[in-house]
Design a protein around this motif. Structure first.
Motif, PDB file in Angstrom:
ATOM      1  N   GLU A 109      18.958  40.897  62.262  1.00 33.82           N
ATOM      2  CA  GLU A 109      19.250  41.443  60.937  1.00 33.82           C
ATOM      3  C   GLU A 109      18.942  42.927  60.878  1.00 33.82           C
ATOM      4  OE1 GLU A 109      17.930  38.581  61.531  1.00 33.82           O
ATOM      5  OE2 GLU A 109      19.100  37.119  60.412  1.00 33.82           O
ATOM      6  N   GLN A 110      17.809  43.309  61.452  1.00 37.01           N
ATOM      7  CA  GLN A 110      17.444  44.732  61.450  1.00 37.01           C
ATOM      8  C   GLN A 110      18.462  45.541  62.246  1.00 37.01           C
ATOM      9  OE1 GLN A 110      13.364  43.676  62.803  1.00 37.01           O
ATOM     10  NE2 GLN A 110      12.740  45.408  61.575  1.00 37.01           N
ATOM     11  N   HIS A 145      21.561  44.772  62.844  1.00 39.65           N
ATOM     12  CA  HIS A 145      22.792  44.820  62.046  1.00 39.65           C
ATOM     13  C   HIS A 145      22.706  45.888  60.974  1.00 39.65           C
ATOM     14  CE1 HIS A 145      26.210  42.087  62.275  1.00 39.65           C
ATOM     15  NE2 HIS A 145      25.477  41.414  63.146  1.00 39.65           N
ATOM     16  N   GLU A 146      21.590  45.892  60.264  1.00 35.77           N
ATOM     17  CA  GLU A 146      21.422  46.815  59.148  1.00 35.77           C
ATOM     18  C   GLU A 146      21.597  48.255  59.611  1.00 35.77           C
ATOM     19  OE1 GLU A 146      21.008  45.857  56.024  1.00 35.77           O
ATOM     20  OE2 GLU A 146      20.774  47.874  55.201  1.00 35.77           O
ATOM     21  N   LEU A 147      21.029  48.590  60.748  1.00 33.71           N
ATOM     22  CA  LEU A 147      21.136  49.964  61.234  1.00 33.71           C
ATOM     23  C   LEU A 147      22.505  50.227  61.868  1.00 33.71           C
ATOM     24  CD1 LEU A 147      19.866  52.724  61.763  1.00 33.71           C
ATOM     25  CD2 LEU A 147      19.044  51.841  63.940  1.00 33.71           C
ATOM     26  N   ILE A 171      23.073  57.373  66.207  1.00 35.93           N
ATOM     27  CA  ILE A 171      21.993  56.388  66.158  1.00 35.93           C
ATOM     28  C   ILE A 171      21.118  56.453  67.412  1.00 35.93           C
ATOM     29  CG2 ILE A 171      21.517  53.901  66.141  1.00 35.93           C
ATOM     30  CD1 ILE A 171      23.625  53.566  64.054  1.00 35.93           C
ATOM     31  N   GLY A 172      21.740  56.764  68.556  1.00 35.88           N
ATOM     32  CA  GLY A 172      20.955  56.912  69.782  1.00 35.88           C
ATOM     33  C   GLY A 172      19.855  57.942  69.567  1.00 35.88           C
ATOM     34  N   GLY A 173      18.647  57.614  69.976  1.00 35.63           N
ATOM     35  CA  GLY A 173      17.556  58.582  69.836  1.00 35.63           C
ATOM     36  C   GLY A 173      16.909  58.613  68.462  1.00 35.63           C
ATOM     37  N   THR A 174      17.374  57.781  67.538  1.00 39.86           N
ATOM     38  CA  THR A 174      16.684  57.673  66.248  1.00 39.86           C
ATOM     39  C   THR A 174      15.831  56.406  66.278  1.00 39.86           C
ATOM     40  OG1 THR A 174      18.376  56.373  65.112  1.00 39.86           O
ATOM     41  CG2 THR A 174      18.642  58.766  65.096  1.00 39.86           C
ATOM     42  N   LYS A 175      15.137  56.153  65.175  1.00 35.05           N
ATOM     43  CA  LYS A 175      14.200  55.036  65.202  1.00 35.05           C
ATOM     44  C   LYS A 175      14.747  53.762  64.572  1.00 35.05           C
ATOM     45  CE  LYS A 175       9.810  57.481  65.254  1.00 35.05           C
ATOM     46  NZ  LYS A 175       8.608  57.745  64.453  1.00 35.05           N
ATOM     47  N   LEU A 176      14.377  52.662  65.179  1.00 34.51           N
ATOM     48  CA  LEU A 176      14.582  51.367  64.540  1.00 34.51           C
ATOM     49  C   LEU A 176      13.261  50.628  64.667  1.00 34.51           C
ATOM     50  CD1 LEU A 176      16.194  49.144  63.180  1.00 34.51           C
ATOM     51  CD2 LEU A 176      16.985  48.411  65.414  1.00 34.51           C
ATOM     52  N   ASP A 177      12.792  50.086  63.570  1.00 35.14           N
ATOM     53  CA  ASP A 177      11.524  49.378  63.584  1.00 35.14           C
ATOM     54  C   ASP A 177      10.428  50.288  64.153  1.00 35.14           C
ATOM     55  OD1 ASP A 177      10.211  47.183  62.792  1.00 35.14           O
ATOM     56  OD2 ASP A 177      10.969  45.833  64.343  1.00 35.14           O
ATOM     57  N   GLU A 178      10.580  51.580  63.832  1.00 34.90           N
ATOM     58  CA  GLU A 178       9.595  52.598  64.198  1.00 34.90           C
ATOM     59  C   GLU A 178       9.475  52.839  65.695  1.00 34.90           C
ATOM     60  OE1 GLU A 178       6.312  52.721  61.318  1.00 34.90           O
ATOM     61  OE2 GLU A 178       7.208  50.922  60.466  1.00 34.90           O
TER      62      GLU A 178
END
Lengths: 858, 165
Positions: free
Chosen positions: B61-62, B64-66, B108-115
């Motif tokens: 889900e996370q 997907h959201e991003l 999106i590459g190089g950004t954060k997901l789930d910190e």
């Protein structure tokens, strides 16, 4: 022309200009005479860390080849500590000295054109190179004009307006080398085209785009050409006035704020209307155009006093360009543009006011830089943080001066805060209506990147932007509020979810219907979607904890309501779950469903399919609760039954949506995704989703305040619009066989009708709520269930919804409506006539793709 | 089309390219390098991304959201531990269009997901079997020998697990 710049120290020297004291890293010590790569004792100015992140220099003891040097120098122009005029002349001399090296020469012109069309901030500087080159080797200038001119002609033919504008700007910066009126003759021709377009269609948007280009070219031509052309510019301005002052019907839909409200951050200004006013004002004050960098025409002569140069540099007639007729509107749909600024109308001027020409000129260059270089956000962020390098000295105050010290430090001089201008520009792009130029996530990551490059300077500006938006969020366009929400939550997810929520705590007392409270609720939901409930709660002040229910902390799936024996059909619901889990046969499942039908009939329920659908879909949700993949495979397995249900009964169809939403009520994000999956499987039709929202869920209108409701409707509408656009692009193709034409048009007509019905339905419903004519709303008002204040808030939501969907409908009409499609087909036919050779070639290759129409023009 | 004035972020990584080179080298015995363009072509039209450096706890889900911020997602395949069948810190995201995949590289590459800063790479396309970790103990190879503690990825490297226990 202006004199040499003085006070270089102040400009880019050792001062701390906000790059977090990393400025020494940027200081370029390459003296650009080839010594740069020679090792030398005592060459310690460079330091070990020198420009590590930029292109690393080649190994030492190595003379940089000219081909690499010209690229590096042109691409990095004006970003060093050097005085721009010196740097520019050095580059001109360098290419003169290496002009007989074929590869270096080729690279020089390739990169020149590349910089013009990709890095607009640097156009005045590369143009200055060519201007000075004219005095030391005129061949360079002639060839540069040819190369840039060829590209300009192609862009003009293809309707690549942004590229056309930038290439034209290059010529504007060369105004002194042209004979007679130079660029003004061509600008006049462009304006004649505008007149033709406008007289053919008063709502024409291509003409608007051309006027914008003309108006944005004038300042650069005057900054370089000087006093001699002031009169010409005035004449041109007199004629553009009518077009620029005209208001198109579409403009009514692109206001970022409710124009009637006093609390709006900025009123509506059309970009060209504003430009026209600003230029007129600038004309009255003698065309100071102080922000545009200027170069001394005699600088080369002063540098070579011995008189080795030709007496008078060569001048040229302005190149001839053909303006195609009909004008190619280009690949992208054009719309009028609103000027957006968060800071322009604020009390302490940190950015140019909307009356100042600098606001438009600098904004335009920033926006183009961001748009063109979307393929490398790191470099864009660097360019933006270095914004002050690319404008004349004293345009900007020193970097990173805190807001509260800004006035004091600048005094009564007109100087801008570069960080505010950057943030302002990015938000103007994020908030561009009707459609942004890039996926919104680009602006998200760009802001993140700017914060990383210069945290001390950028972050405070960003904080002020957020507060400014939040303060007036109730009068902002609802689609923009949604974009803000999406950005805000995503941004925080990149910075440990740090935000000073405490300052908004007092808004928690507000009704959930209040836009501020609704924003807070929605932001937390969005944050949780990117993270998890417990984590987000830990970032909030205690007062806000109740907004995140405890039950979200556990990793459990939401309760399955049939586990509660009180729930009607509890036994059957549980049986269904077991059967689905065990992949029971169709007949077994049908048996359970029939049991529900029997009981429901006994209870006197008219549509027995509704309770059985509820049980079936809820069981699918429960079984699929583990992850999206799980629910996907459950849906896949139940697909046939779901399709059957959807075809049989309207209320059961809507029950599918209802059950999904009900099961996932605490995590609407998941519900929204599942609805999306069901739309893709065509289990649900878009209109079903929309009807469920308005008829079964929104009721008296309170639900319009819930962000996910907007999200569901917005996504559904977007799906329909995208599909119609795809059909249109399938139609707009050279040489489509007649039978396919018929088929595509049939589909288009049907789907277009469907979209219009859907838009009409949404519009009618929300108009009822906005106007207070909705039955349920009236009922709840009369029976006292809603207070007068609540009722007022609900109507306001209705109004905001209405604005968004009227706009959406108008935009789609302008892109896929009959009139627009016919116009595109006419243009296609005209192109086919104009370029029979290209056509034959295309057919010979058997290629007939939709995109080719544009490519051929290039 | 002439070169851009700055580097692009939507190019395949050196890893993807070295994979290609390795492949080409293996084939060198039989044929010339230039004759094996399939891999290049696959990346040119690729709609799939490899996503790395995820936390083991990051959910579909996370993701997907991003990732749906770059376009509709066609398929999401979670990387799993070969033995435990639990997420092991990577996934494949498949979009409907190549452009969406490129945009994902850029935005999106190089950004954060789930910190965590995540890594994206253009991928030649998912095939059955590639969802499993190739490390000795079932996860990704990089988690075998890591000697710093990473709470999002199972603590210390698994090869050292005994020493730290």
């Amino acid at each position: 022309m202006d004199t040499r710049l003085d006070g270089i120290d102040d400009r880019r020297g050792g001062g701390d200009r906000g790059r977090n004291r990393g400025n020494n890293k940027r200081r370029r010590d390459d003296d650009d005479d080839g010594q740069h790569y020679r090792p030398g004792p005592g060459d310690d100015r460079r330091g070990p860390q020198r420009r590590r992140r930029d292109n690393p220099p080649p190994p030492r003891r190595y003379e940089e080849p000219a081909v690499a040097a010209v690229r590096r120098r042109l691409v990095k122009i004006a970003s060093s500590t050097k005085l721009p005029e010196d740097e520019v002349i050095e580059i001109a001399e360098y290419i003169r000295d290496h002009y007989d090296e074929e590869d270096a020469q080729k690279e020089f012109f390739d990169v020149l054109v590349g910089v013009v069309v990709e890095q607009p901030l640097k156009i005045p500087f590369v143009a200055a190179v060519i201007f000075y080159a004219n005095q030391i080797n005129a061949d360079i200038t002639v060839e540069a004009m040819k190369r840039v001119g060829d590209r300009l002609q192609k862009a003009l033919k293809a309707g690549q307006w942004k590229e056309f504008k930038l290439l034209l700007r290059f010529f504007a910066c060369l105004q002194p080398v042209f004979e007679d009126d130079g660029i003004f003759t061509f600008l006049g021709q462009l304006f004649d085209t505008v007149v033709d377009l406008q007289s053919a269609n008063e709502n024409d948007v291509v003409g608007i785009e051309l006027v914008k280009i003309i108006l944005l070219t004038i300042p650069y031509a005057l900054a370089s050409g000087g006093r001699r052309f002031h009169e010409k510019a005035r004449e041109l301005l007199d004629s553009t006035g009518i077009v620029a002052g005209n208001t198109l019907p579409m403009e009514a839909y692109i206001h970022p704020y409710d124009s009637e409200s006093e609390e709006k951050v900025i009123g509506y200004h059309s970009v060209i209307g504003l430009l026209q006013q600003q230029l007129t004002a600038e004309a009255q004050s003698g065309w100071e155009l102080s922000c545009i960098p200027k170069f001394d025409v005699d600088a080369v002569r002063k540098k070579n006093p011995e008189g080795t140069l030709p007496e008078a540099p060569a001048t040229y007639p302005f190149p001839t360009f053909t303006i195609p007729s009909p004008v190619n509107p280009g690949p992208k749909p054009l719309f009028p543009e609103a000027y957006f600024s968060l800071f322009a109308d604020q009390e302490f001027g940190t950015v140019p006011r909307t009356t100042e020409i600098a606001s438009s000129i600098i904004r335009d260059a920033i926006v183009d830089t961001i748009e063109l270089l979307d393929y490398n956000r790191d470099e864009v962020a660097k360019l933006l943080v270095d914004l002050d390098c690319y404008w004349s000295l004293h345009t900007f105050a020193k970097r990173g001066i805190p807001f509260d010290k800004f006035r004091e430090s600048v005094g009564d001089k007109v100087m801008y805060k570069s960080e505010d201008m950057v943030i302002d520009a990015i938000f103007s792009m994020l908030f561009k209506l009707p459609t942004p130029e890039h996926k919104l996530v680009y602006f998200h990551c760009l802001i993140t990147q700017c914060c990383k490059v210069a945290p001390a300077a950028i972050a405070p500006s960003l904080g002020r932007a957020i507060r400014t938006i939040y303060k007036s969020i109730h009068v902002m366009d609802l689609e923009l509020t949604y974009r803000f929400l999406d950005w805000f939550s995503h941004h925080l997810s990149n910075f440990e979810f740090r935000w000073r929520w405490a300052e908004w705590v007092e808004d928690l007392q507000l009704s959930n219907l209040h836009p501020k409270k609704a924003f807070i609720i929605a932001a937390l939901d969005k944050e949780i979607r990117l993270s998890f409930a417990k984590r987000i709660r830990s970032t909030l002040p205690e007062d806000m904890h109740p907004l995140i229910p405890k039950r979200l902390d556990e990793d459990n799936s939401p309760d399955f309501k049939y586990e509660n024996p009180e729930t009607p059909y509890a036994t059957e619901g549980q049986t269904l779950l077991v059967q689905l889990r065990k992949k029971a046969s169709h007949d077994d499942i049908q048996q359970t469903i029939d049991q529900i039908h029997d009981q429901a009939a006994e209870r006197g329920i008219t549509d027995v399919l509704v309770p059985s659908t509820d049980a079936f879909v809820t069981a699918i949700c429960r079984l699929g609760a583990k992850s999206l993949s799980h629910v996907l495979s459950c849906i896949e397995r139940g697909k046939e039954r779901l399709l059957n249900i959807a075809q049989t009964s309207e209320s059961a169809r809507r029950q599918i949506v209802a059950s999904v939403i009900e099961y996932w009520k605490d995590q609407p994000g998941v519900a929204v995704r599942i609805i999306d999956i069901l739309l893709n499987y065509t289990v649900l039709a878009p209109i079903t989703v929309v009807q469920w929202v308005f008829e079964d869920y929104v009721g008296a209108g309170g639900a319009l305040a819930e962000s996910w409701v907007f999200e569901v409707v917005f996504n559904t509408v977007a799906k329909v619009s995208n599909r119609n656009r795809q059909i249109v692009s399938a139609r707009i193709q050279q040489g489509l066989p007649p039978e396919q034409v018929e088929m595509v048009e049939g589909t288009l007509n049907r789907d277009r009708r469907g979209a219009r019905e859907m838009f009409g339905y949404i519009e009618d419903t929300v108009r009822g709520i906005a106007g207070g004519a909705n039955d349920r709303l009236i009922e709840n008002e009369t029976n006292g269930e809603l207070s007068a204040e609540e009722s007022r808030l609900i109507r306001a939501w209705g109004k905001r919804w209405l604005t968004v969907f009227i706009r959406k409908a108008a935009v789609e009409e302008s892109v896929v409506g009959e009139e627009s499609v016919e116009a595109k087909l006419r243009l296609l036919a005209a192109q086919a006539d104009a370029e029979p050779e290209a056509m034959q070639l295309q057919e010979a290759n058997g290629v007939a793709k939709a995109e080719n129409g544009d490519e051929d023009m290039l | 089309m002439p070169r851009n004035t700055i580097d692009r972020l939507d190019k395949p990584s050196t890893y993807a390219m070295s994979k290609k080179r390795r492949r080409n080298r293996n084939r060198d015995d039989e044929q010339q390098r230039d004759q094996t363009p399939e891999f290049d072509d696959k990346l040119k039209e690729s709609t799939t991304l490899y996503v790395g450096n995820l936390s083991f706890y990051t959910t579909e889900e996370q993701i997907h959201e991003l990732f749906s911020k770059c376009g509709e997602i066609k398929r999401l395949v979670m990387g799993l531990d070969r033995f435990q069948k639990t997420p092991c810190g990577f996934c494949f995201v498949e979009y409907y269009t190549h452009q969406d995949a490129l945009d994902c590289m850029k935005y999106i590459g190089g950004t954060k997901l789930d910190e965590r800063v995540i890594r994206t790479d253009l991928d030649e396309g998912f095939e059955e079997g590639r969802q499993y970790g190739r490390g000795r103990s079932g996860g990704q190879v990089r988690d075998e020998y890591r000697d710093e503690f990473d709470p999002g990825r199972g603590g210390f490297g698994r090869a050292y697990a005994d020493e730290y226990d």
